[in-house]
Design a protein around this motif. Structure first.
Motif, PDB file in Angstrom:
ATOM      1  N   GLN A  81       0.743  -1.299   0.089  1.00 56.97           N
ATOM      2  CA  GLN A  81      -0.086  -0.022  -0.013  1.00 56.97           C
ATOM      3  C   GLN A  81       0.810   1.371   0.192  1.00 56.97           C
ATOM      4  O   GLN A  81       0.419   2.468   0.097  1.00 56.97           O
ATOM      5  N   ASP A  82       2.004   1.163  -0.126  1.00 53.42           N
ATOM      6  CA  ASP A  82       2.955   2.505  -0.210  1.00 53.42           C
ATOM      7  C   ASP A  82       2.611   2.947  -1.257  1.00 53.42           C
ATOM      8  O   ASP A  82       2.735   2.592  -2.442  1.00 53.42           O
ATOM      9  N   ARG A  83       2.722   4.322  -1.385  1.00 55.73           N
ATOM     10  CA  ARG A  83       2.581   5.158  -2.463  1.00 55.73           C
ATOM     11  C   ARG A  83       3.444   5.034  -3.624  1.00 55.73           C
ATOM     12  O   ARG A  83       2.898   5.479  -4.769  1.00 55.73           O
ATOM     13  N   ALA A  86       5.268   1.116  -6.786  1.00 57.17           N
ATOM     14  CA  ALA A  86       5.972   0.584  -8.089  1.00 57.17           C
ATOM     15  C   ALA A  86       7.398   0.884  -8.065  1.00 57.17           C
ATOM     16  O   ALA A  86       8.194   0.305  -8.911  1.00 57.17           O
ATOM     17  N   ALA A  87       7.941   1.899  -7.611  1.00 58.87           N
ATOM     18  CA  ALA A  87       9.411   2.285  -7.811  1.00 58.87           C
ATOM     19  C   ALA A  87      10.360   1.240  -6.992  1.00 58.87           C
ATOM     20  O   ALA A  87      11.281   1.025  -7.525  1.00 58.87           O
ATOM     21  N   TRP A  88       9.604   1.201  -5.855  1.00 59.83           N
ATOM     22  CA  TRP A  88      10.600  -0.115  -5.445  1.00 59.83           C
ATOM     23  C   TRP A  88      10.499  -1.651  -6.188  1.00 59.83           C
ATOM     24  O   TRP A  88      11.384  -2.414  -6.375  1.00 59.83           O
ATOM     25  N   TRP A  89       9.101  -1.858  -6.716  1.00 61.62           N
ATOM     26  CA  TRP A  89       9.110  -2.796  -7.655  1.00 61.62           C
ATOM     27  C   TRP A  89      10.054  -2.850  -8.712  1.00 61.62           C
ATOM     28  O   TRP A  89      10.559  -3.690  -9.394  1.00 61.62           O
ATOM     29  N   ARG A 155      -1.546   0.347 -12.132  1.00 59.99           N
ATOM     30  CA  ARG A 155      -2.330   0.781 -10.764  1.00 59.99           C
ATOM     31  C   ARG A 155      -1.718   2.008 -10.011  1.00 59.99           C
ATOM     32  O   ARG A 155      -2.394   3.016  -9.426  1.00 59.99           O
ATOM     33  N   HIS A 156      -0.241   2.285 -10.231  1.00 63.02           N
ATOM     34  CA  HIS A 156       0.256   3.516  -9.830  1.00 63.02           C
ATOM     35  C   HIS A 156      -0.169   4.765 -10.439  1.00 63.02           C
ATOM     36  O   HIS A 156      -0.663   5.734  -9.809  1.00 63.02           O
ATOM     37  N   ARG A 196      15.111   3.449   3.126  1.00 63.80           N
ATOM     38  CA  ARG A 196      15.447   2.944   4.134  1.00 63.80           C
ATOM     39  C   ARG A 196      14.652   2.656   5.388  1.00 63.80           C
ATOM     40  O   ARG A 196      14.588   1.760   6.116  1.00 63.80           O
ATOM     41  N   ARG A 197      13.679   3.512   5.621  1.00 63.15           N
ATOM     42  CA  ARG A 197      12.437   3.599   6.591  1.00 63.15           C
ATOM     43  C   ARG A 197      11.687   2.159   6.457  1.00 63.15           C
ATOM     44  O   ARG A 197      11.173   1.581   7.236  1.00 63.15           O
ATOM     45  N   LEU A 198      11.445   2.025   5.285  1.00 63.20           N
ATOM     46  CA  LEU A 198      10.514   0.823   4.988  1.00 63.20           C
ATOM     47  C   LEU A 198      11.232  -0.440   5.109  1.00 63.20           C
ATOM     48  O   LEU A 198      10.632  -1.674   5.720  1.00 63.20           O
TER      49      LEU A 198
END
Length: 278
Positions: A81-83, A86-89, A155-156, A196-198
């Motif tokens: 659910q992180d905004r 898609a970037a991390w993917w 979806r993004h 880093r926080r995630l």
């Protein structure tokens, strides 16, 4: 400064002084005789169960590390659910660099053709964020997208359209794929801090934002992708860099190779009528 930084500074200085020599402003290039340190590229290692247990006990961690497929899947499931999911993917599956993620525009993405083109990056320079070409000429590339990646990006875009509608006149139509809540382009260091926080909240062993790029290469090879295809995906000019620096061997792949190798010998011995180990 690190040895790699010293080498880059020396290369820039030598090029500048060579221009002065050609212009007859200097008789020789004194930088040619400099003794340079030999930079050592840290080799990425996989977060095996043993390394993970040691990290949890002592805090010891490799300089460069990649997740296993199971660890990556657990991380992605936890941040669905992180905004900026898609970037991390894209970082983890397609190996995009931080600056390439920050610089990606919707005009570079063709969801119908299942392709995206890397044409620019956003980087920090002199305290400002600058837009420039990718890291090298080979970095300008077309990246193939699988069906799930197309769905993730679709979806993004839908989420971004909802944010735009909610923001109204406050929305900045920057054209970038990954933006702030009001549509402005992202700073590359914002991506680093958020990632880093995630990771810290996920409970998975630590990796840097650049490490999923290593992991993307490792997972691609585990899926039996040709090394030349992996090189093109990452945008490397040299296949040696891809093989030596960006590829680790997942434990399950190494065990499979060990079993297959042993089986070759056992089969040959059986054919000779002389089974081994008896």
């Amino acid at each position: 400064m690190s040895p790699a930084t010293v080498v880059r500074i020396h290369a820039t200085l030598r090029t500048a002084v060579n221009a002065a020599v050609r212009a007859r402003l200097m008789p020789i290039n004194p930088a040619n005789g400099a003794a340079l340190p030999r930079p050592r590229r840290p080799h990425p290692v996989v977060w095996t169960a043993g390394r993970t247990a040691r990290w949890r006990q002592t805090g010891e961690r490799p300089a460069v590390a990649v997740w296993t497929g199971q660890q990556l899947a657990a991380f992605l499931a936890g941040i669905a659910q992180d905004r900026l999911y898609a970037a991390w993917w894209l970082a983890a599956l397609r190996g995009l660099r931080r600056g390439e993620l920050a610089g990606l525009r919707w005009t570079d993405v063709d969801l119908q053709a299942a392709e995206q083109t890397v044409t620019q990056q956003r980087v920090h320079a002199d305290g400002r964020v600058m837009v420039g070409p990718p890291k090298s000429a080979a970095g300008c590339r077309v990246v193939a997208l699988d069906a799930e990646t197309v769905r993730v990006l679709s979806r993004h875009r839908e989420r971004q359209e909802k944010l735009s509608a909610a923001a109204g006149t406050r929305w900045q139509d920057s054209g970038y794929v990954f933006t702030t809540a009001d549509g402005a382009p992202l700073r590359p260091d914002y991506l680093t801090g958020r990632f880093r926080r995630l990771v810290a909240a996920s409970g998975q062993p630590p990796v840097r934002l650049h490490d999923p790029r290593h992991g993307a290469a490792t997972l691609a090879l585990a899926a039996r992708t040709d090394l030349k295809v992996v090189q093109a995906m990452l945008g490397h000019a040299s296949i040696v860099l891809t093989a030596d620096t960006y590829v680790s061997v997942l434990p399950e792949v190494a065990h499979h190779a060990a079993r297959e190798t042993a089986q070759l010998v056992l089969t040959a011995a059986s054919a000779l009528g002389r089974p081994l180990g008896s």
